[in-house]
Scaffold this motif. Structure first.
Motif, PDB file in Angstrom:
ATOM      1  N   THR A  96      -4.565   8.549  -0.169  1.00 49.05           N
ATOM      2  CA  THR A  96      -3.177   9.016  -0.169  1.00 49.05           C
ATOM      3  C   THR A  96      -2.221   7.833  -0.154  1.00 49.05           C
ATOM      4  OG1 THR A  96      -3.179   9.109   2.254  1.00 49.05           O
ATOM      5  CG2 THR A  96      -3.759  11.134   1.083  1.00 49.05           C
ATOM      6  N   THR A  97      -1.009   8.086  -0.698  1.00 53.49           N
ATOM      7  CA  THR A  97       0.076   7.094  -0.639  1.00 53.49           C
ATOM      8  C   THR A  97       1.254   7.739   0.068  1.00 53.49           C
ATOM      9  OG1 THR A  97      -0.651   6.196  -2.760  1.00 53.49           O
ATOM     10  CG2 THR A  97       1.538   5.562  -1.999  1.00 53.49           C
ATOM     11  N   HIS A  98       1.822   7.026   1.035  1.00 50.89           N
ATOM     12  CA  HIS A  98       2.916   7.550   1.847  1.00 50.89           C
ATOM     13  C   HIS A  98       4.128   6.642   1.636  1.00 50.89           C
ATOM     14  CE1 HIS A  98      -0.036   9.946   4.340  1.00 50.89           C
ATOM     15  NE2 HIS A  98      -0.813   9.079   3.710  1.00 50.89           N
ATOM     16  N   PRO A 154     -11.206   0.550   1.113  1.00 48.84           N
ATOM     17  CA  PRO A 154     -10.562   1.463   0.159  1.00 48.84           C
ATOM     18  C   PRO A 154      -9.965   0.733  -1.043  1.00 48.84           C
ATOM     19  CG  PRO A 154      -9.998   2.089   2.395  1.00 48.84           C
ATOM     20  CD  PRO A 154     -10.729   0.785   2.490  1.00 48.84           C
ATOM     21  N   ALA A 155      -9.288  -0.388  -0.784  1.00 45.35           N
ATOM     22  CA  ALA A 155      -8.653  -1.122  -1.886  1.00 45.35           C
ATOM     23  C   ALA A 155      -9.696  -1.635  -2.870  1.00 45.35           C
ATOM     24  CB  ALA A 155      -7.836  -2.279  -1.336  1.00 45.35           C
ATOM     25  N   MET A 156     -10.826  -2.135  -2.345  1.00 44.77           N
ATOM     26  CA  MET A 156     -11.864  -2.661  -3.230  1.00 44.77           C
ATOM     27  C   MET A 156     -12.544  -1.533  -3.996  1.00 44.77           C
ATOM     28  SD  MET A 156     -12.961  -5.572  -4.167  1.00 44.77           S
ATOM     29  CE  MET A 156     -14.293  -6.435  -4.951  1.00 44.77           C
ATOM     30  N   LYS A 216       9.342  -4.341  -1.332  1.00 46.54           N
ATOM     31  CA  LYS A 216      10.223  -5.480  -1.591  1.00 46.54           C
ATOM     32  C   LYS A 216      11.512  -5.386  -0.776  1.00 46.54           C
ATOM     33  CE  LYS A 216       8.496  -6.481  -6.224  1.00 46.54           C
ATOM     34  NZ  LYS A 216       8.776  -6.475  -7.667  1.00 46.54           N
ATOM     35  N   ASN A 217      11.883  -4.155  -0.396  1.00 50.23           N
ATOM     36  CA  ASN A 217      13.079  -3.952   0.421  1.00 50.23           C
ATOM     37  C   ASN A 217      12.764  -4.003   1.915  1.00 50.23           C
ATOM     38  OD1 ASN A 217      14.563  -3.519  -1.933  1.00 50.23           O
ATOM     39  ND2 ASN A 217      14.004  -1.351  -1.967  1.00 50.23           N
ATOM     40  N   ASN A 218      11.564  -4.475   2.240  1.00 52.40           N
ATOM     41  CA  ASN A 218      11.112  -4.621   3.627  1.00 52.40           C
ATOM     42  C   ASN A 218      11.005  -3.284   4.358  1.00 52.40           C
ATOM     43  OD1 ASN A 218      10.088  -6.460   5.492  1.00 52.40           O
ATOM     44  ND2 ASN A 218      12.006  -6.499   6.639  1.00 52.40           N
ATOM     45  N   LYS A 219      10.709  -2.224   3.606  1.00 44.52           N
ATOM     46  CA  LYS A 219      10.481  -0.916   4.221  1.00 44.52           C
ATOM     47  C   LYS A 219       8.977  -0.665   4.304  1.00 44.52           C
ATOM     48  CE  LYS A 219      14.798   1.321   2.846  1.00 44.52           C
ATOM     49  NZ  LYS A 219      15.391   2.461   2.110  1.00 44.52           N
ATOM     50  N   LYS A 220       8.593   0.050   5.355  1.00 47.25           N
ATOM     51  CA  LYS A 220       7.172   0.330   5.544  1.00 47.25           C
ATOM     52  C   LYS A 220       6.711   1.480   4.664  1.00 47.25           C
ATOM     53  CE  LYS A 220       6.283  -1.063  10.342  1.00 47.25           C
ATOM     54  NZ  LYS A 220       5.903  -0.554  11.669  1.00 47.25           N
ATOM     55  N   MET A 221       5.499   1.327   4.136  1.00 46.65           N
ATOM     56  CA  MET A 221       4.801   2.439   3.505  1.00 46.65           C
ATOM     57  C   MET A 221       3.334   2.331   3.878  1.00 46.65           C
ATOM     58  SD  MET A 221       4.657   1.425  -0.551  1.00 46.65           S
ATOM     59  CE  MET A 221       3.510   2.760  -0.930  1.00 46.65           C
ATOM     60  N   TRP A 222       2.593   3.401   3.628  1.00 47.30           N
ATOM     61  CA  TRP A 222       1.200   3.436   4.070  1.00 47.30           C
ATOM     62  C   TRP A 222       0.283   3.901   2.946  1.00 47.30           C
ATOM     63  CZ3 TRP A 222       5.275   4.397   7.191  1.00 47.30           C
ATOM     64  CH2 TRP A 222       5.281   3.815   8.460  1.00 47.30           C
ATOM     65  N   PHE A 223      -0.963   3.454   3.021  1.00 45.83           N
ATOM     66  CA  PHE A 223      -2.047   3.999   2.209  1.00 45.83           C
ATOM     67  C   PHE A 223      -3.061   4.592   3.173  1.00 45.83           C
ATOM     68  CE2 PHE A 223      -0.335   0.587  -0.488  1.00 45.83           C
ATOM     69  CZ  PHE A 223      -0.059   1.323  -1.636  1.00 45.83           C
ATOM     70  N   GLY A 224      -3.494   5.812   2.900  1.00 46.46           N
ATOM     71  CA  GLY A 224      -4.448   6.481   3.777  1.00 46.46           C
ATOM     72  C   GLY A 224      -5.756   6.771   3.061  1.00 46.46           C
ATOM     73  N   THR A 225      -6.822   6.872   3.827  1.00 46.86           N
ATOM     74  CA  THR A 225      -8.132   7.262   3.295  1.00 46.86           C
ATOM     75  C   THR A 225      -8.683   8.389   4.164  1.00 46.86           C
ATOM     76  OG1 THR A 225      -8.553   5.011   2.519  1.00 46.86           O
ATOM     77  CG2 THR A 225     -10.456   6.460   2.723  1.00 46.86           C
ATOM     78  N   PHE A 226      -9.184   9.447   3.506  1.00 48.18           N
ATOM     79  CA  PHE A 226      -9.658  10.637   4.207  1.00 48.18           C
ATOM     80  C   PHE A 226     -10.982  11.108   3.618  1.00 48.18           C
ATOM     81  CE2 PHE A 226      -5.106  10.465   4.626  1.00 48.18           C
ATOM     82  CZ  PHE A 226      -4.848  10.903   5.916  1.00 48.18           C
ATOM     83  N   LEU A 227     -11.669  11.967   4.374  1.00 44.25           N
ATOM     84  CA  LEU A 227     -12.831  12.700   3.875  1.00 44.25           C
ATOM     85  C   LEU A 227     -12.446  14.157   3.726  1.00 44.25           C
ATOM     86  CD1 LEU A 227     -15.867  11.416   6.006  1.00 44.25           C
ATOM     87  CD2 LEU A 227     -15.278  10.773   3.677  1.00 44.25           C
ATOM     88  N   ASP A 228     -12.928  14.788   2.666  1.00 46.22           N
ATOM     89  CA  ASP A 228     -12.707  16.228   2.541  1.00 46.22           C
ATOM     90  C   ASP A 228     -13.838  16.981   3.244  1.00 46.22           C
ATOM     91  OD1 ASP A 228     -14.927  16.178   0.889  1.00 46.22           O
ATOM     92  OD2 ASP A 228     -13.868  16.762  -0.935  1.00 46.22           O
ATOM     93  N   THR A 229     -13.801  18.309   3.161  1.00 45.28           N
ATOM     94  CA  THR A 229     -14.789  19.130   3.883  1.00 45.28           C
ATOM     95  C   THR A 229     -16.209  18.923   3.347  1.00 45.28           C
ATOM     96  OG1 THR A 229     -14.231  20.959   2.402  1.00 45.28           O
ATOM     97  CG2 THR A 229     -13.139  20.898   4.543  1.00 45.28           C
ATOM     98  N   GLU A 230     -16.325  18.402   2.126  1.00 47.21           N
ATOM     99  CA  GLU A 230     -17.653  18.137   1.555  1.00 47.21           C
ATOM    100  C   GLU A 230     -18.151  16.731   1.895  1.00 47.21           C
ATOM    101  OE1 GLU A 230     -17.136  18.842  -2.605  1.00 47.21           O
ATOM    102  OE2 GLU A 230     -17.228  21.031  -2.408  1.00 47.21           O
TER     103      GLU A 230
END
Length: 980
Positions: free
Chosen positions: A930-932, A538-540, A910-924
């Motif tokens: 996504t960014t969380h 996803p990142a690439m 930077k504050n050592n808190k967790k966050m997430w990046f998500g990858t999904f498929l839609d119905t098509e």
């Protein structure tokens, strides 16, 4: 008088580093001592260097143990004696034989048996007696053994604190509680260096024992040369003159092949490089690398050559690499400089199923005495250490889990048990834990390797040295990296499948044509690269889209700036901004503009670090390269590294560079240098990416089958099956009349293989395909059962996954029938019947299944449904208010979408808190990301595979849309009708 000293390399036994042993010896007034680690010689050469640097006389040997019982100690008289000891241990390791009670007749090594040994002693053999055993001498006539007695004072620990650490190490090694470690399973509390004069006092009434010990030690001399000398194979042909002539001949022939016979620039470059290679005595290294590639090509193997050696035009002409250094303007000093003492790195990648054969060729070609795999040393690390200590202390699992939970850090700080664990942890952290095998390093030695190490036989099945790449380099060995990767396997398999399925031969090496293909570059530009080597994550894919990457040179840059160091330093964002607005670039300093204009002042490649160290800070090429290597973890010496960091600042400020500019340049250098690629390395990856892109663009079905069959790639298996269907293939469930172990493709029909079926035994895969090959397709369930000899449980798996649907019967009918067949004493046979016997038919009640039942069978047995999509399984019919293609229309507003989970990535702010990046498929079936953020993520966590209702704000970054999630919930699927 210490002939039995142990370092940390006596794994999970000794506690002192080599450096500390020498320091302690000096502090105790000791002038000579012998390092004898348990069943290994890992530290011998390090011990030799450390003692020589500090004025001590080093003596080396090995303590031989079997099942933790001391058999005897071998002490080398000289380097020939060390080879004897190493050869003896190597033989038993490689042949997997137990060590004997009695040592062989060594010529240049002495043997010390523990006091109490009753066998006959040879002239070079002794009895070692501990001071606590001296009273036993009064009960025997010692006249026969008087000249054979030597003082045996083992050293394992430095003091009482380390003795306690030793006890914990023994508990970990024995996988038992601290209180259960018996006296015979650990050393004595007194097994350390004694105070000055104490040894003499202990043996005062038997001073002849000390005289014997001193005489034995005086007879030993480690006659190894001081300093690093080149221990690699010196020649390829047997003559340096012939090596030079052969290398020049091959390089010139290759230059014509690569550039034609009228390219003056290439000719000048090749001649310049050949002079440096000859002057630095690296001809054999290049020729051996060429020879390895030649063998691989003769076998029809594909390879990728990368590493700093790929900066070499000579390597390009020898076909070691496919990267053109002239076209890419690669930095020659990154490859070789006149001060360099070791040859450049060549990383040779082969397909995962071909590398072992290449390694086997190297061992046979250059001799097993002279060839070995490189070892590595794993250390006690972080949470695993805490767990090990907790288990030895007898703590319950729940308490140990609490101590390793980062969210409980504040609570744990005040816990007395945790404090105790951390005190032990501080002593144990980074201690060697076990020897292992390097990812791909091979050593080819001029003289037998056992002069310098004994050899292990790890699961790989090939002789492996007992030290790592850092020690190898200090001793004088340079490795050849023989690596494997799935990407080459994808390409090789896809080419084969295209030929088999379409009767079409592909020249996958016409990469320069691929790079100019607008269809490939259009796919690259939008990140449509699933399955393609190195450019599918996803990142690439995001980066390719943000850079509107549509050519090879941009892809080379992208391959390096995606690395963690560049991204974490903020320079990736700077690069993207500068790429889109080069006229707005503000360079930190004129040198940055002069040297890094191609990359907008951003250090993208390892060469850039060297350029800046040389031209901005005024360092010489050797120090600049050492500094770069230090940042990438390729040097152990922190002192040397720190000295060069100071030198960077001193020299830069000496050139009048402003302090704040120097600090910022250093921040950029240090933040990513350890993670970045050399430009040639990125270029090599980009070549392979284009090969994958070509296959994905023009032969997508065969390519995706190849990806599936090589079990590699960034994503889960189901996504590649989805991509295979998206490429136009009709994907079928496994079938006993059509499937093989792996995925098979016939025209546009792809049949999933048996290997992916959960719980299905490998032996039946071979039986099924063998029966088909010799006796044709199966005619019925009964025919299948008889011919394959399958068990009831295994046949039920095949029925439930749909692999017997060729019969035209429903799964329930087949399950009924197979129970009748295998429950009625039908004897399975693996042989075809000579005569077909007609059997009676019985009327059965109507037994039907549903698509939902089938989907649940597939979920259980394949890990994903094929007959229905995950969206079809949802209880709700709601599919969201937007699709992935529509996201650009909603930028700046909130949307609701339903997405099928593909993958997630956890990062820390930077504050050592967790966050997430998500990858999904839609119905098509299209991707969206996504960014969380930390403020919403804990309330709306990921809950594994499945479909999610996603609500959030659509944002766009350089043309790439994504959703900043505000609310997030996993959607329930229809109940399993089978369970009901």
């Amino acid at each position: 008088m210490y002939i039995n000293v142990h370092s940390r390399y006596s794994l999970r036994y000794g506690t002192m580093s080599i450096e500390k042993i020498v320091s302690e010896a000096i502090g105790h007034g000791i002038t000579q001592l012998a390092l004898t680690d348990v069943n290994n010689s890992t530290g011998v050469m390090e011990f030799f260097r450390e003692c020589s640097d500090n004025g001590l006389k080093p003596i080396a040997g090995i303590e031989f143990r079997r099942d933790k019982k001391l058999l005897f100690i071998g002490i080398a008289r000289n380097r020939e004696g060390m080879k004897e000891l190493n050869d003896f241990l190597t033989y038993h390791n490689l042949e997997q034989l137990e060590l004997p009670d009695r040592a062989p007749a060594f010529s240049d090594a002495k043997v010390i048996y523990p006091f109490g040994y009753l066998g006959e002693l040879r002239s070079n053999e002794y009895l070692g007696i501990h001071f606590s055993q001296l009273h036993e001498l009064f009960a025997i006539d010692i006249s026969l053994i008087k000249s054979k007695l030597v003082a045996l004072q083992p050293v394992f620990v430095a003091d009482r604190i380390e003795y306690r650490l030793h006890e914990y190490l023994r508990g970990i090694d024995l996988n038992t509680l601290l209180t259960m470690v018996g006296p015979m399973e650990k050393c004595r509390p007194t097994d350390s260096f004694l105070k000055a004069g104490e040894m003499e006092a202990r043996f005062a009434k038997h001073s002849f024992i000390l005289d014997n010990t001193r005489a034995m030690m005086n007879d030993c001399l480690m006659d190894y040369p001081l300093g690093r000398i080149n221990l690699n194979r010196k020649t390829f042909t047997g003559s340096k003159k012939d090596d030079k002539a052969l290398l020049e001949k091959l390089a010139m022939k290759g230059m014509v092949y690569r550039y034609g016979n009228k390219n003056k620039e290439a000719l000048a470059k090749v001649r310049q490089e050949l002079k440096v290679i000859v002057d630095l005595d690296f001809c054999a290294y290049f020729l051996i690398t060429w020879d390895i590639i030649r063998y691989a090509k003769d076998q029809g193997y594909n390879h990728v050559g990368r590493g700093s050696g790929a900066n070499s035009t000579v390597a390009y002409c020898l076909c070691i690499t496919d990267v053109d250094p002239i076209e890419l303007d690669l930095y020659f000093e990154r490859f070789l400089n006149a001060e360099r003492t070791s040859p450049p790195d060549f990383d040779l990648d082969f397909s995962w199923d071909e590398r072992e054969d290449v390694q086997d060729y190297i061992f046979k070609r250059y001799g097993r005495e002279h060839t070995a795999l490189l070892g590595t040393m794993s250390t006690f690390k972080d949470r695993s250490v805490i767990r090990e200590i907790g288990k030895v202390m007898g703590l319950p699992k729940s308490e140990i889990d609490g101590f390793t939970d980062p969210s409980r850090a504040a609570i744990n700080r005040d816990n007395s048990t945790f404090k105790k664990i951390m005190a032990i942890y501080s002593l144990m952290q980074d201690m060697p834990n076990q020897r292992s095998i390097h990812a791909g390093g091979v050593l080819i030695s001029e003289e037998p390797i056992t002069y310098y190490t004994a050899l292990d036989l790890p699961p790989k099945g090939m002789p492996t040295v007992q030290w790592d790449m850092y020690e190898a380099e200090k001793i004088g060995y340079d490795k050849y990296d023989i690596l494997s990767q799935r990407g080459i396997g994808h390409i090789k398999e896809a080419v084969r499948l295209v030929e088999q399925n379409q009767n079409l031969k592909i020249d996958i090496h016409k990469v320069k044509d691929f790079m100019k293909d607008p269809n490939l570059n259009a796919r690259l530009k939008v990140g449509n690269t699933i399955g393609c080597f190195y450019i599918e994550s996803p990142a690439m894919r995001q980066l390719l889209t943000k850079l509107t990457c549509d050519n090879y040179l941009n892809l080379v840059a992208a391959s390096s700036i995606i690395r963690p160091g560049v991204a974490s330093s903020g320079m990736m964002k700077t690069y993207i901004e500068s790429f889109h607005a080069p006229e707005k670039v503000v360079y930190l300093h004129p040198v940055m503009e002069e040297r890094l204009k191609e990359t907008y002042g951003v250090m993208v490649y390892q060469e850039d670090v060297i350029k800046i160290c040389i031209h901005f800070a005024g360092m010489d090429g050797t120090d600049a390269d050492i500094l770069r290597r230090g940042m990438s973890g390729k040097y152990r010496s922190k002192k040397e590294f720190d000295r060069l960091v100071e030198r960077f600042f001193e020299l830069a400020e000496g050139l009048g560079r402003p302090k704040e500019i120097v600090s910022e340049v250093w921040r950029q250098v240090s933040s990513f240098a350890g993670y970045s690629f050399s430009k040639a390395h990125s270029a090599s990856f980009a070549v392979e990416s284009y090969q994958s892109l070509y296959l994905k663009t023009y032969h997508p079905r065969e390519f995706m089958v190849a990806v599936l069959n090589n079990y590699g790639g960034f994503y889960s298996r189901w996504l590649y099956v989805h991509e295979l269907a998206k490429a136009g293939a009709k994907v079928h469930l496994p079938c006993v009349n059509r499937s093989f172990g792996v995925v098979a493709i016939f025209g546009d029909d792809a049949y999933l293989g048996f290997i992916g079926i959960q719980g299905f035994e490998a032996k039946y895969i071979e039986l099924i395909t063998e029966q088909r090959r010799f006796n044709g397709h199966f005619a019925s369930l009964e025919d299948f059962v008889k011919r394959v000899g399958i068990t009831l449980e295994q046949c039920i798996i095949l029925i439930r996954v749909g692999a017997l649907r060729f019969t035209g019967r429903s799964k329930k009918e087949l399950l009924w029938e197979v129970h009748l067949l295998l429950g009625s004493k039908v004897k399975p046979s693996s042989h075809a019947e000579l005569f077909a016997v007609e059997h009676k038919s019985y009327a059965m009640p109507e037994l039907t299944g549903t698509a939902l039942e089938d989907a649940y069978h597939e979920l259980e047995l394949l890990g994903f449904p094929l007959s229905l999509s995950m969206f079809d399984l949802l209880k709700t019919r709601y599919r969201g208010a937007a699709t992935a293609k529509q996201l650009p229309m909603f930028v700046g507003t909130s949307v609701r979408m339903v997405g099928l989970y593909v993958t997630e990535k956890t990062v820390y702010t930077k504050n050592n808190k967790k966050m997430w990046f998500g990858t999904f498929l839609d119905t098509e079936g299209n991707f969206f990301d996504t960014t969380h953020f930390p403020n919403s993520a804990p309330s709306y966590p990921f809950r594994g595979a499945g479909c999610y209702l996603i609500e959030g704000r659509v944002v766009e970054d350089f043309g790439f849309p994504s959703i900043e999630v505000q609310k997030f919930a996993k959607l329930p699927i229809a109940d399993n009708p089978i369970m009901a």
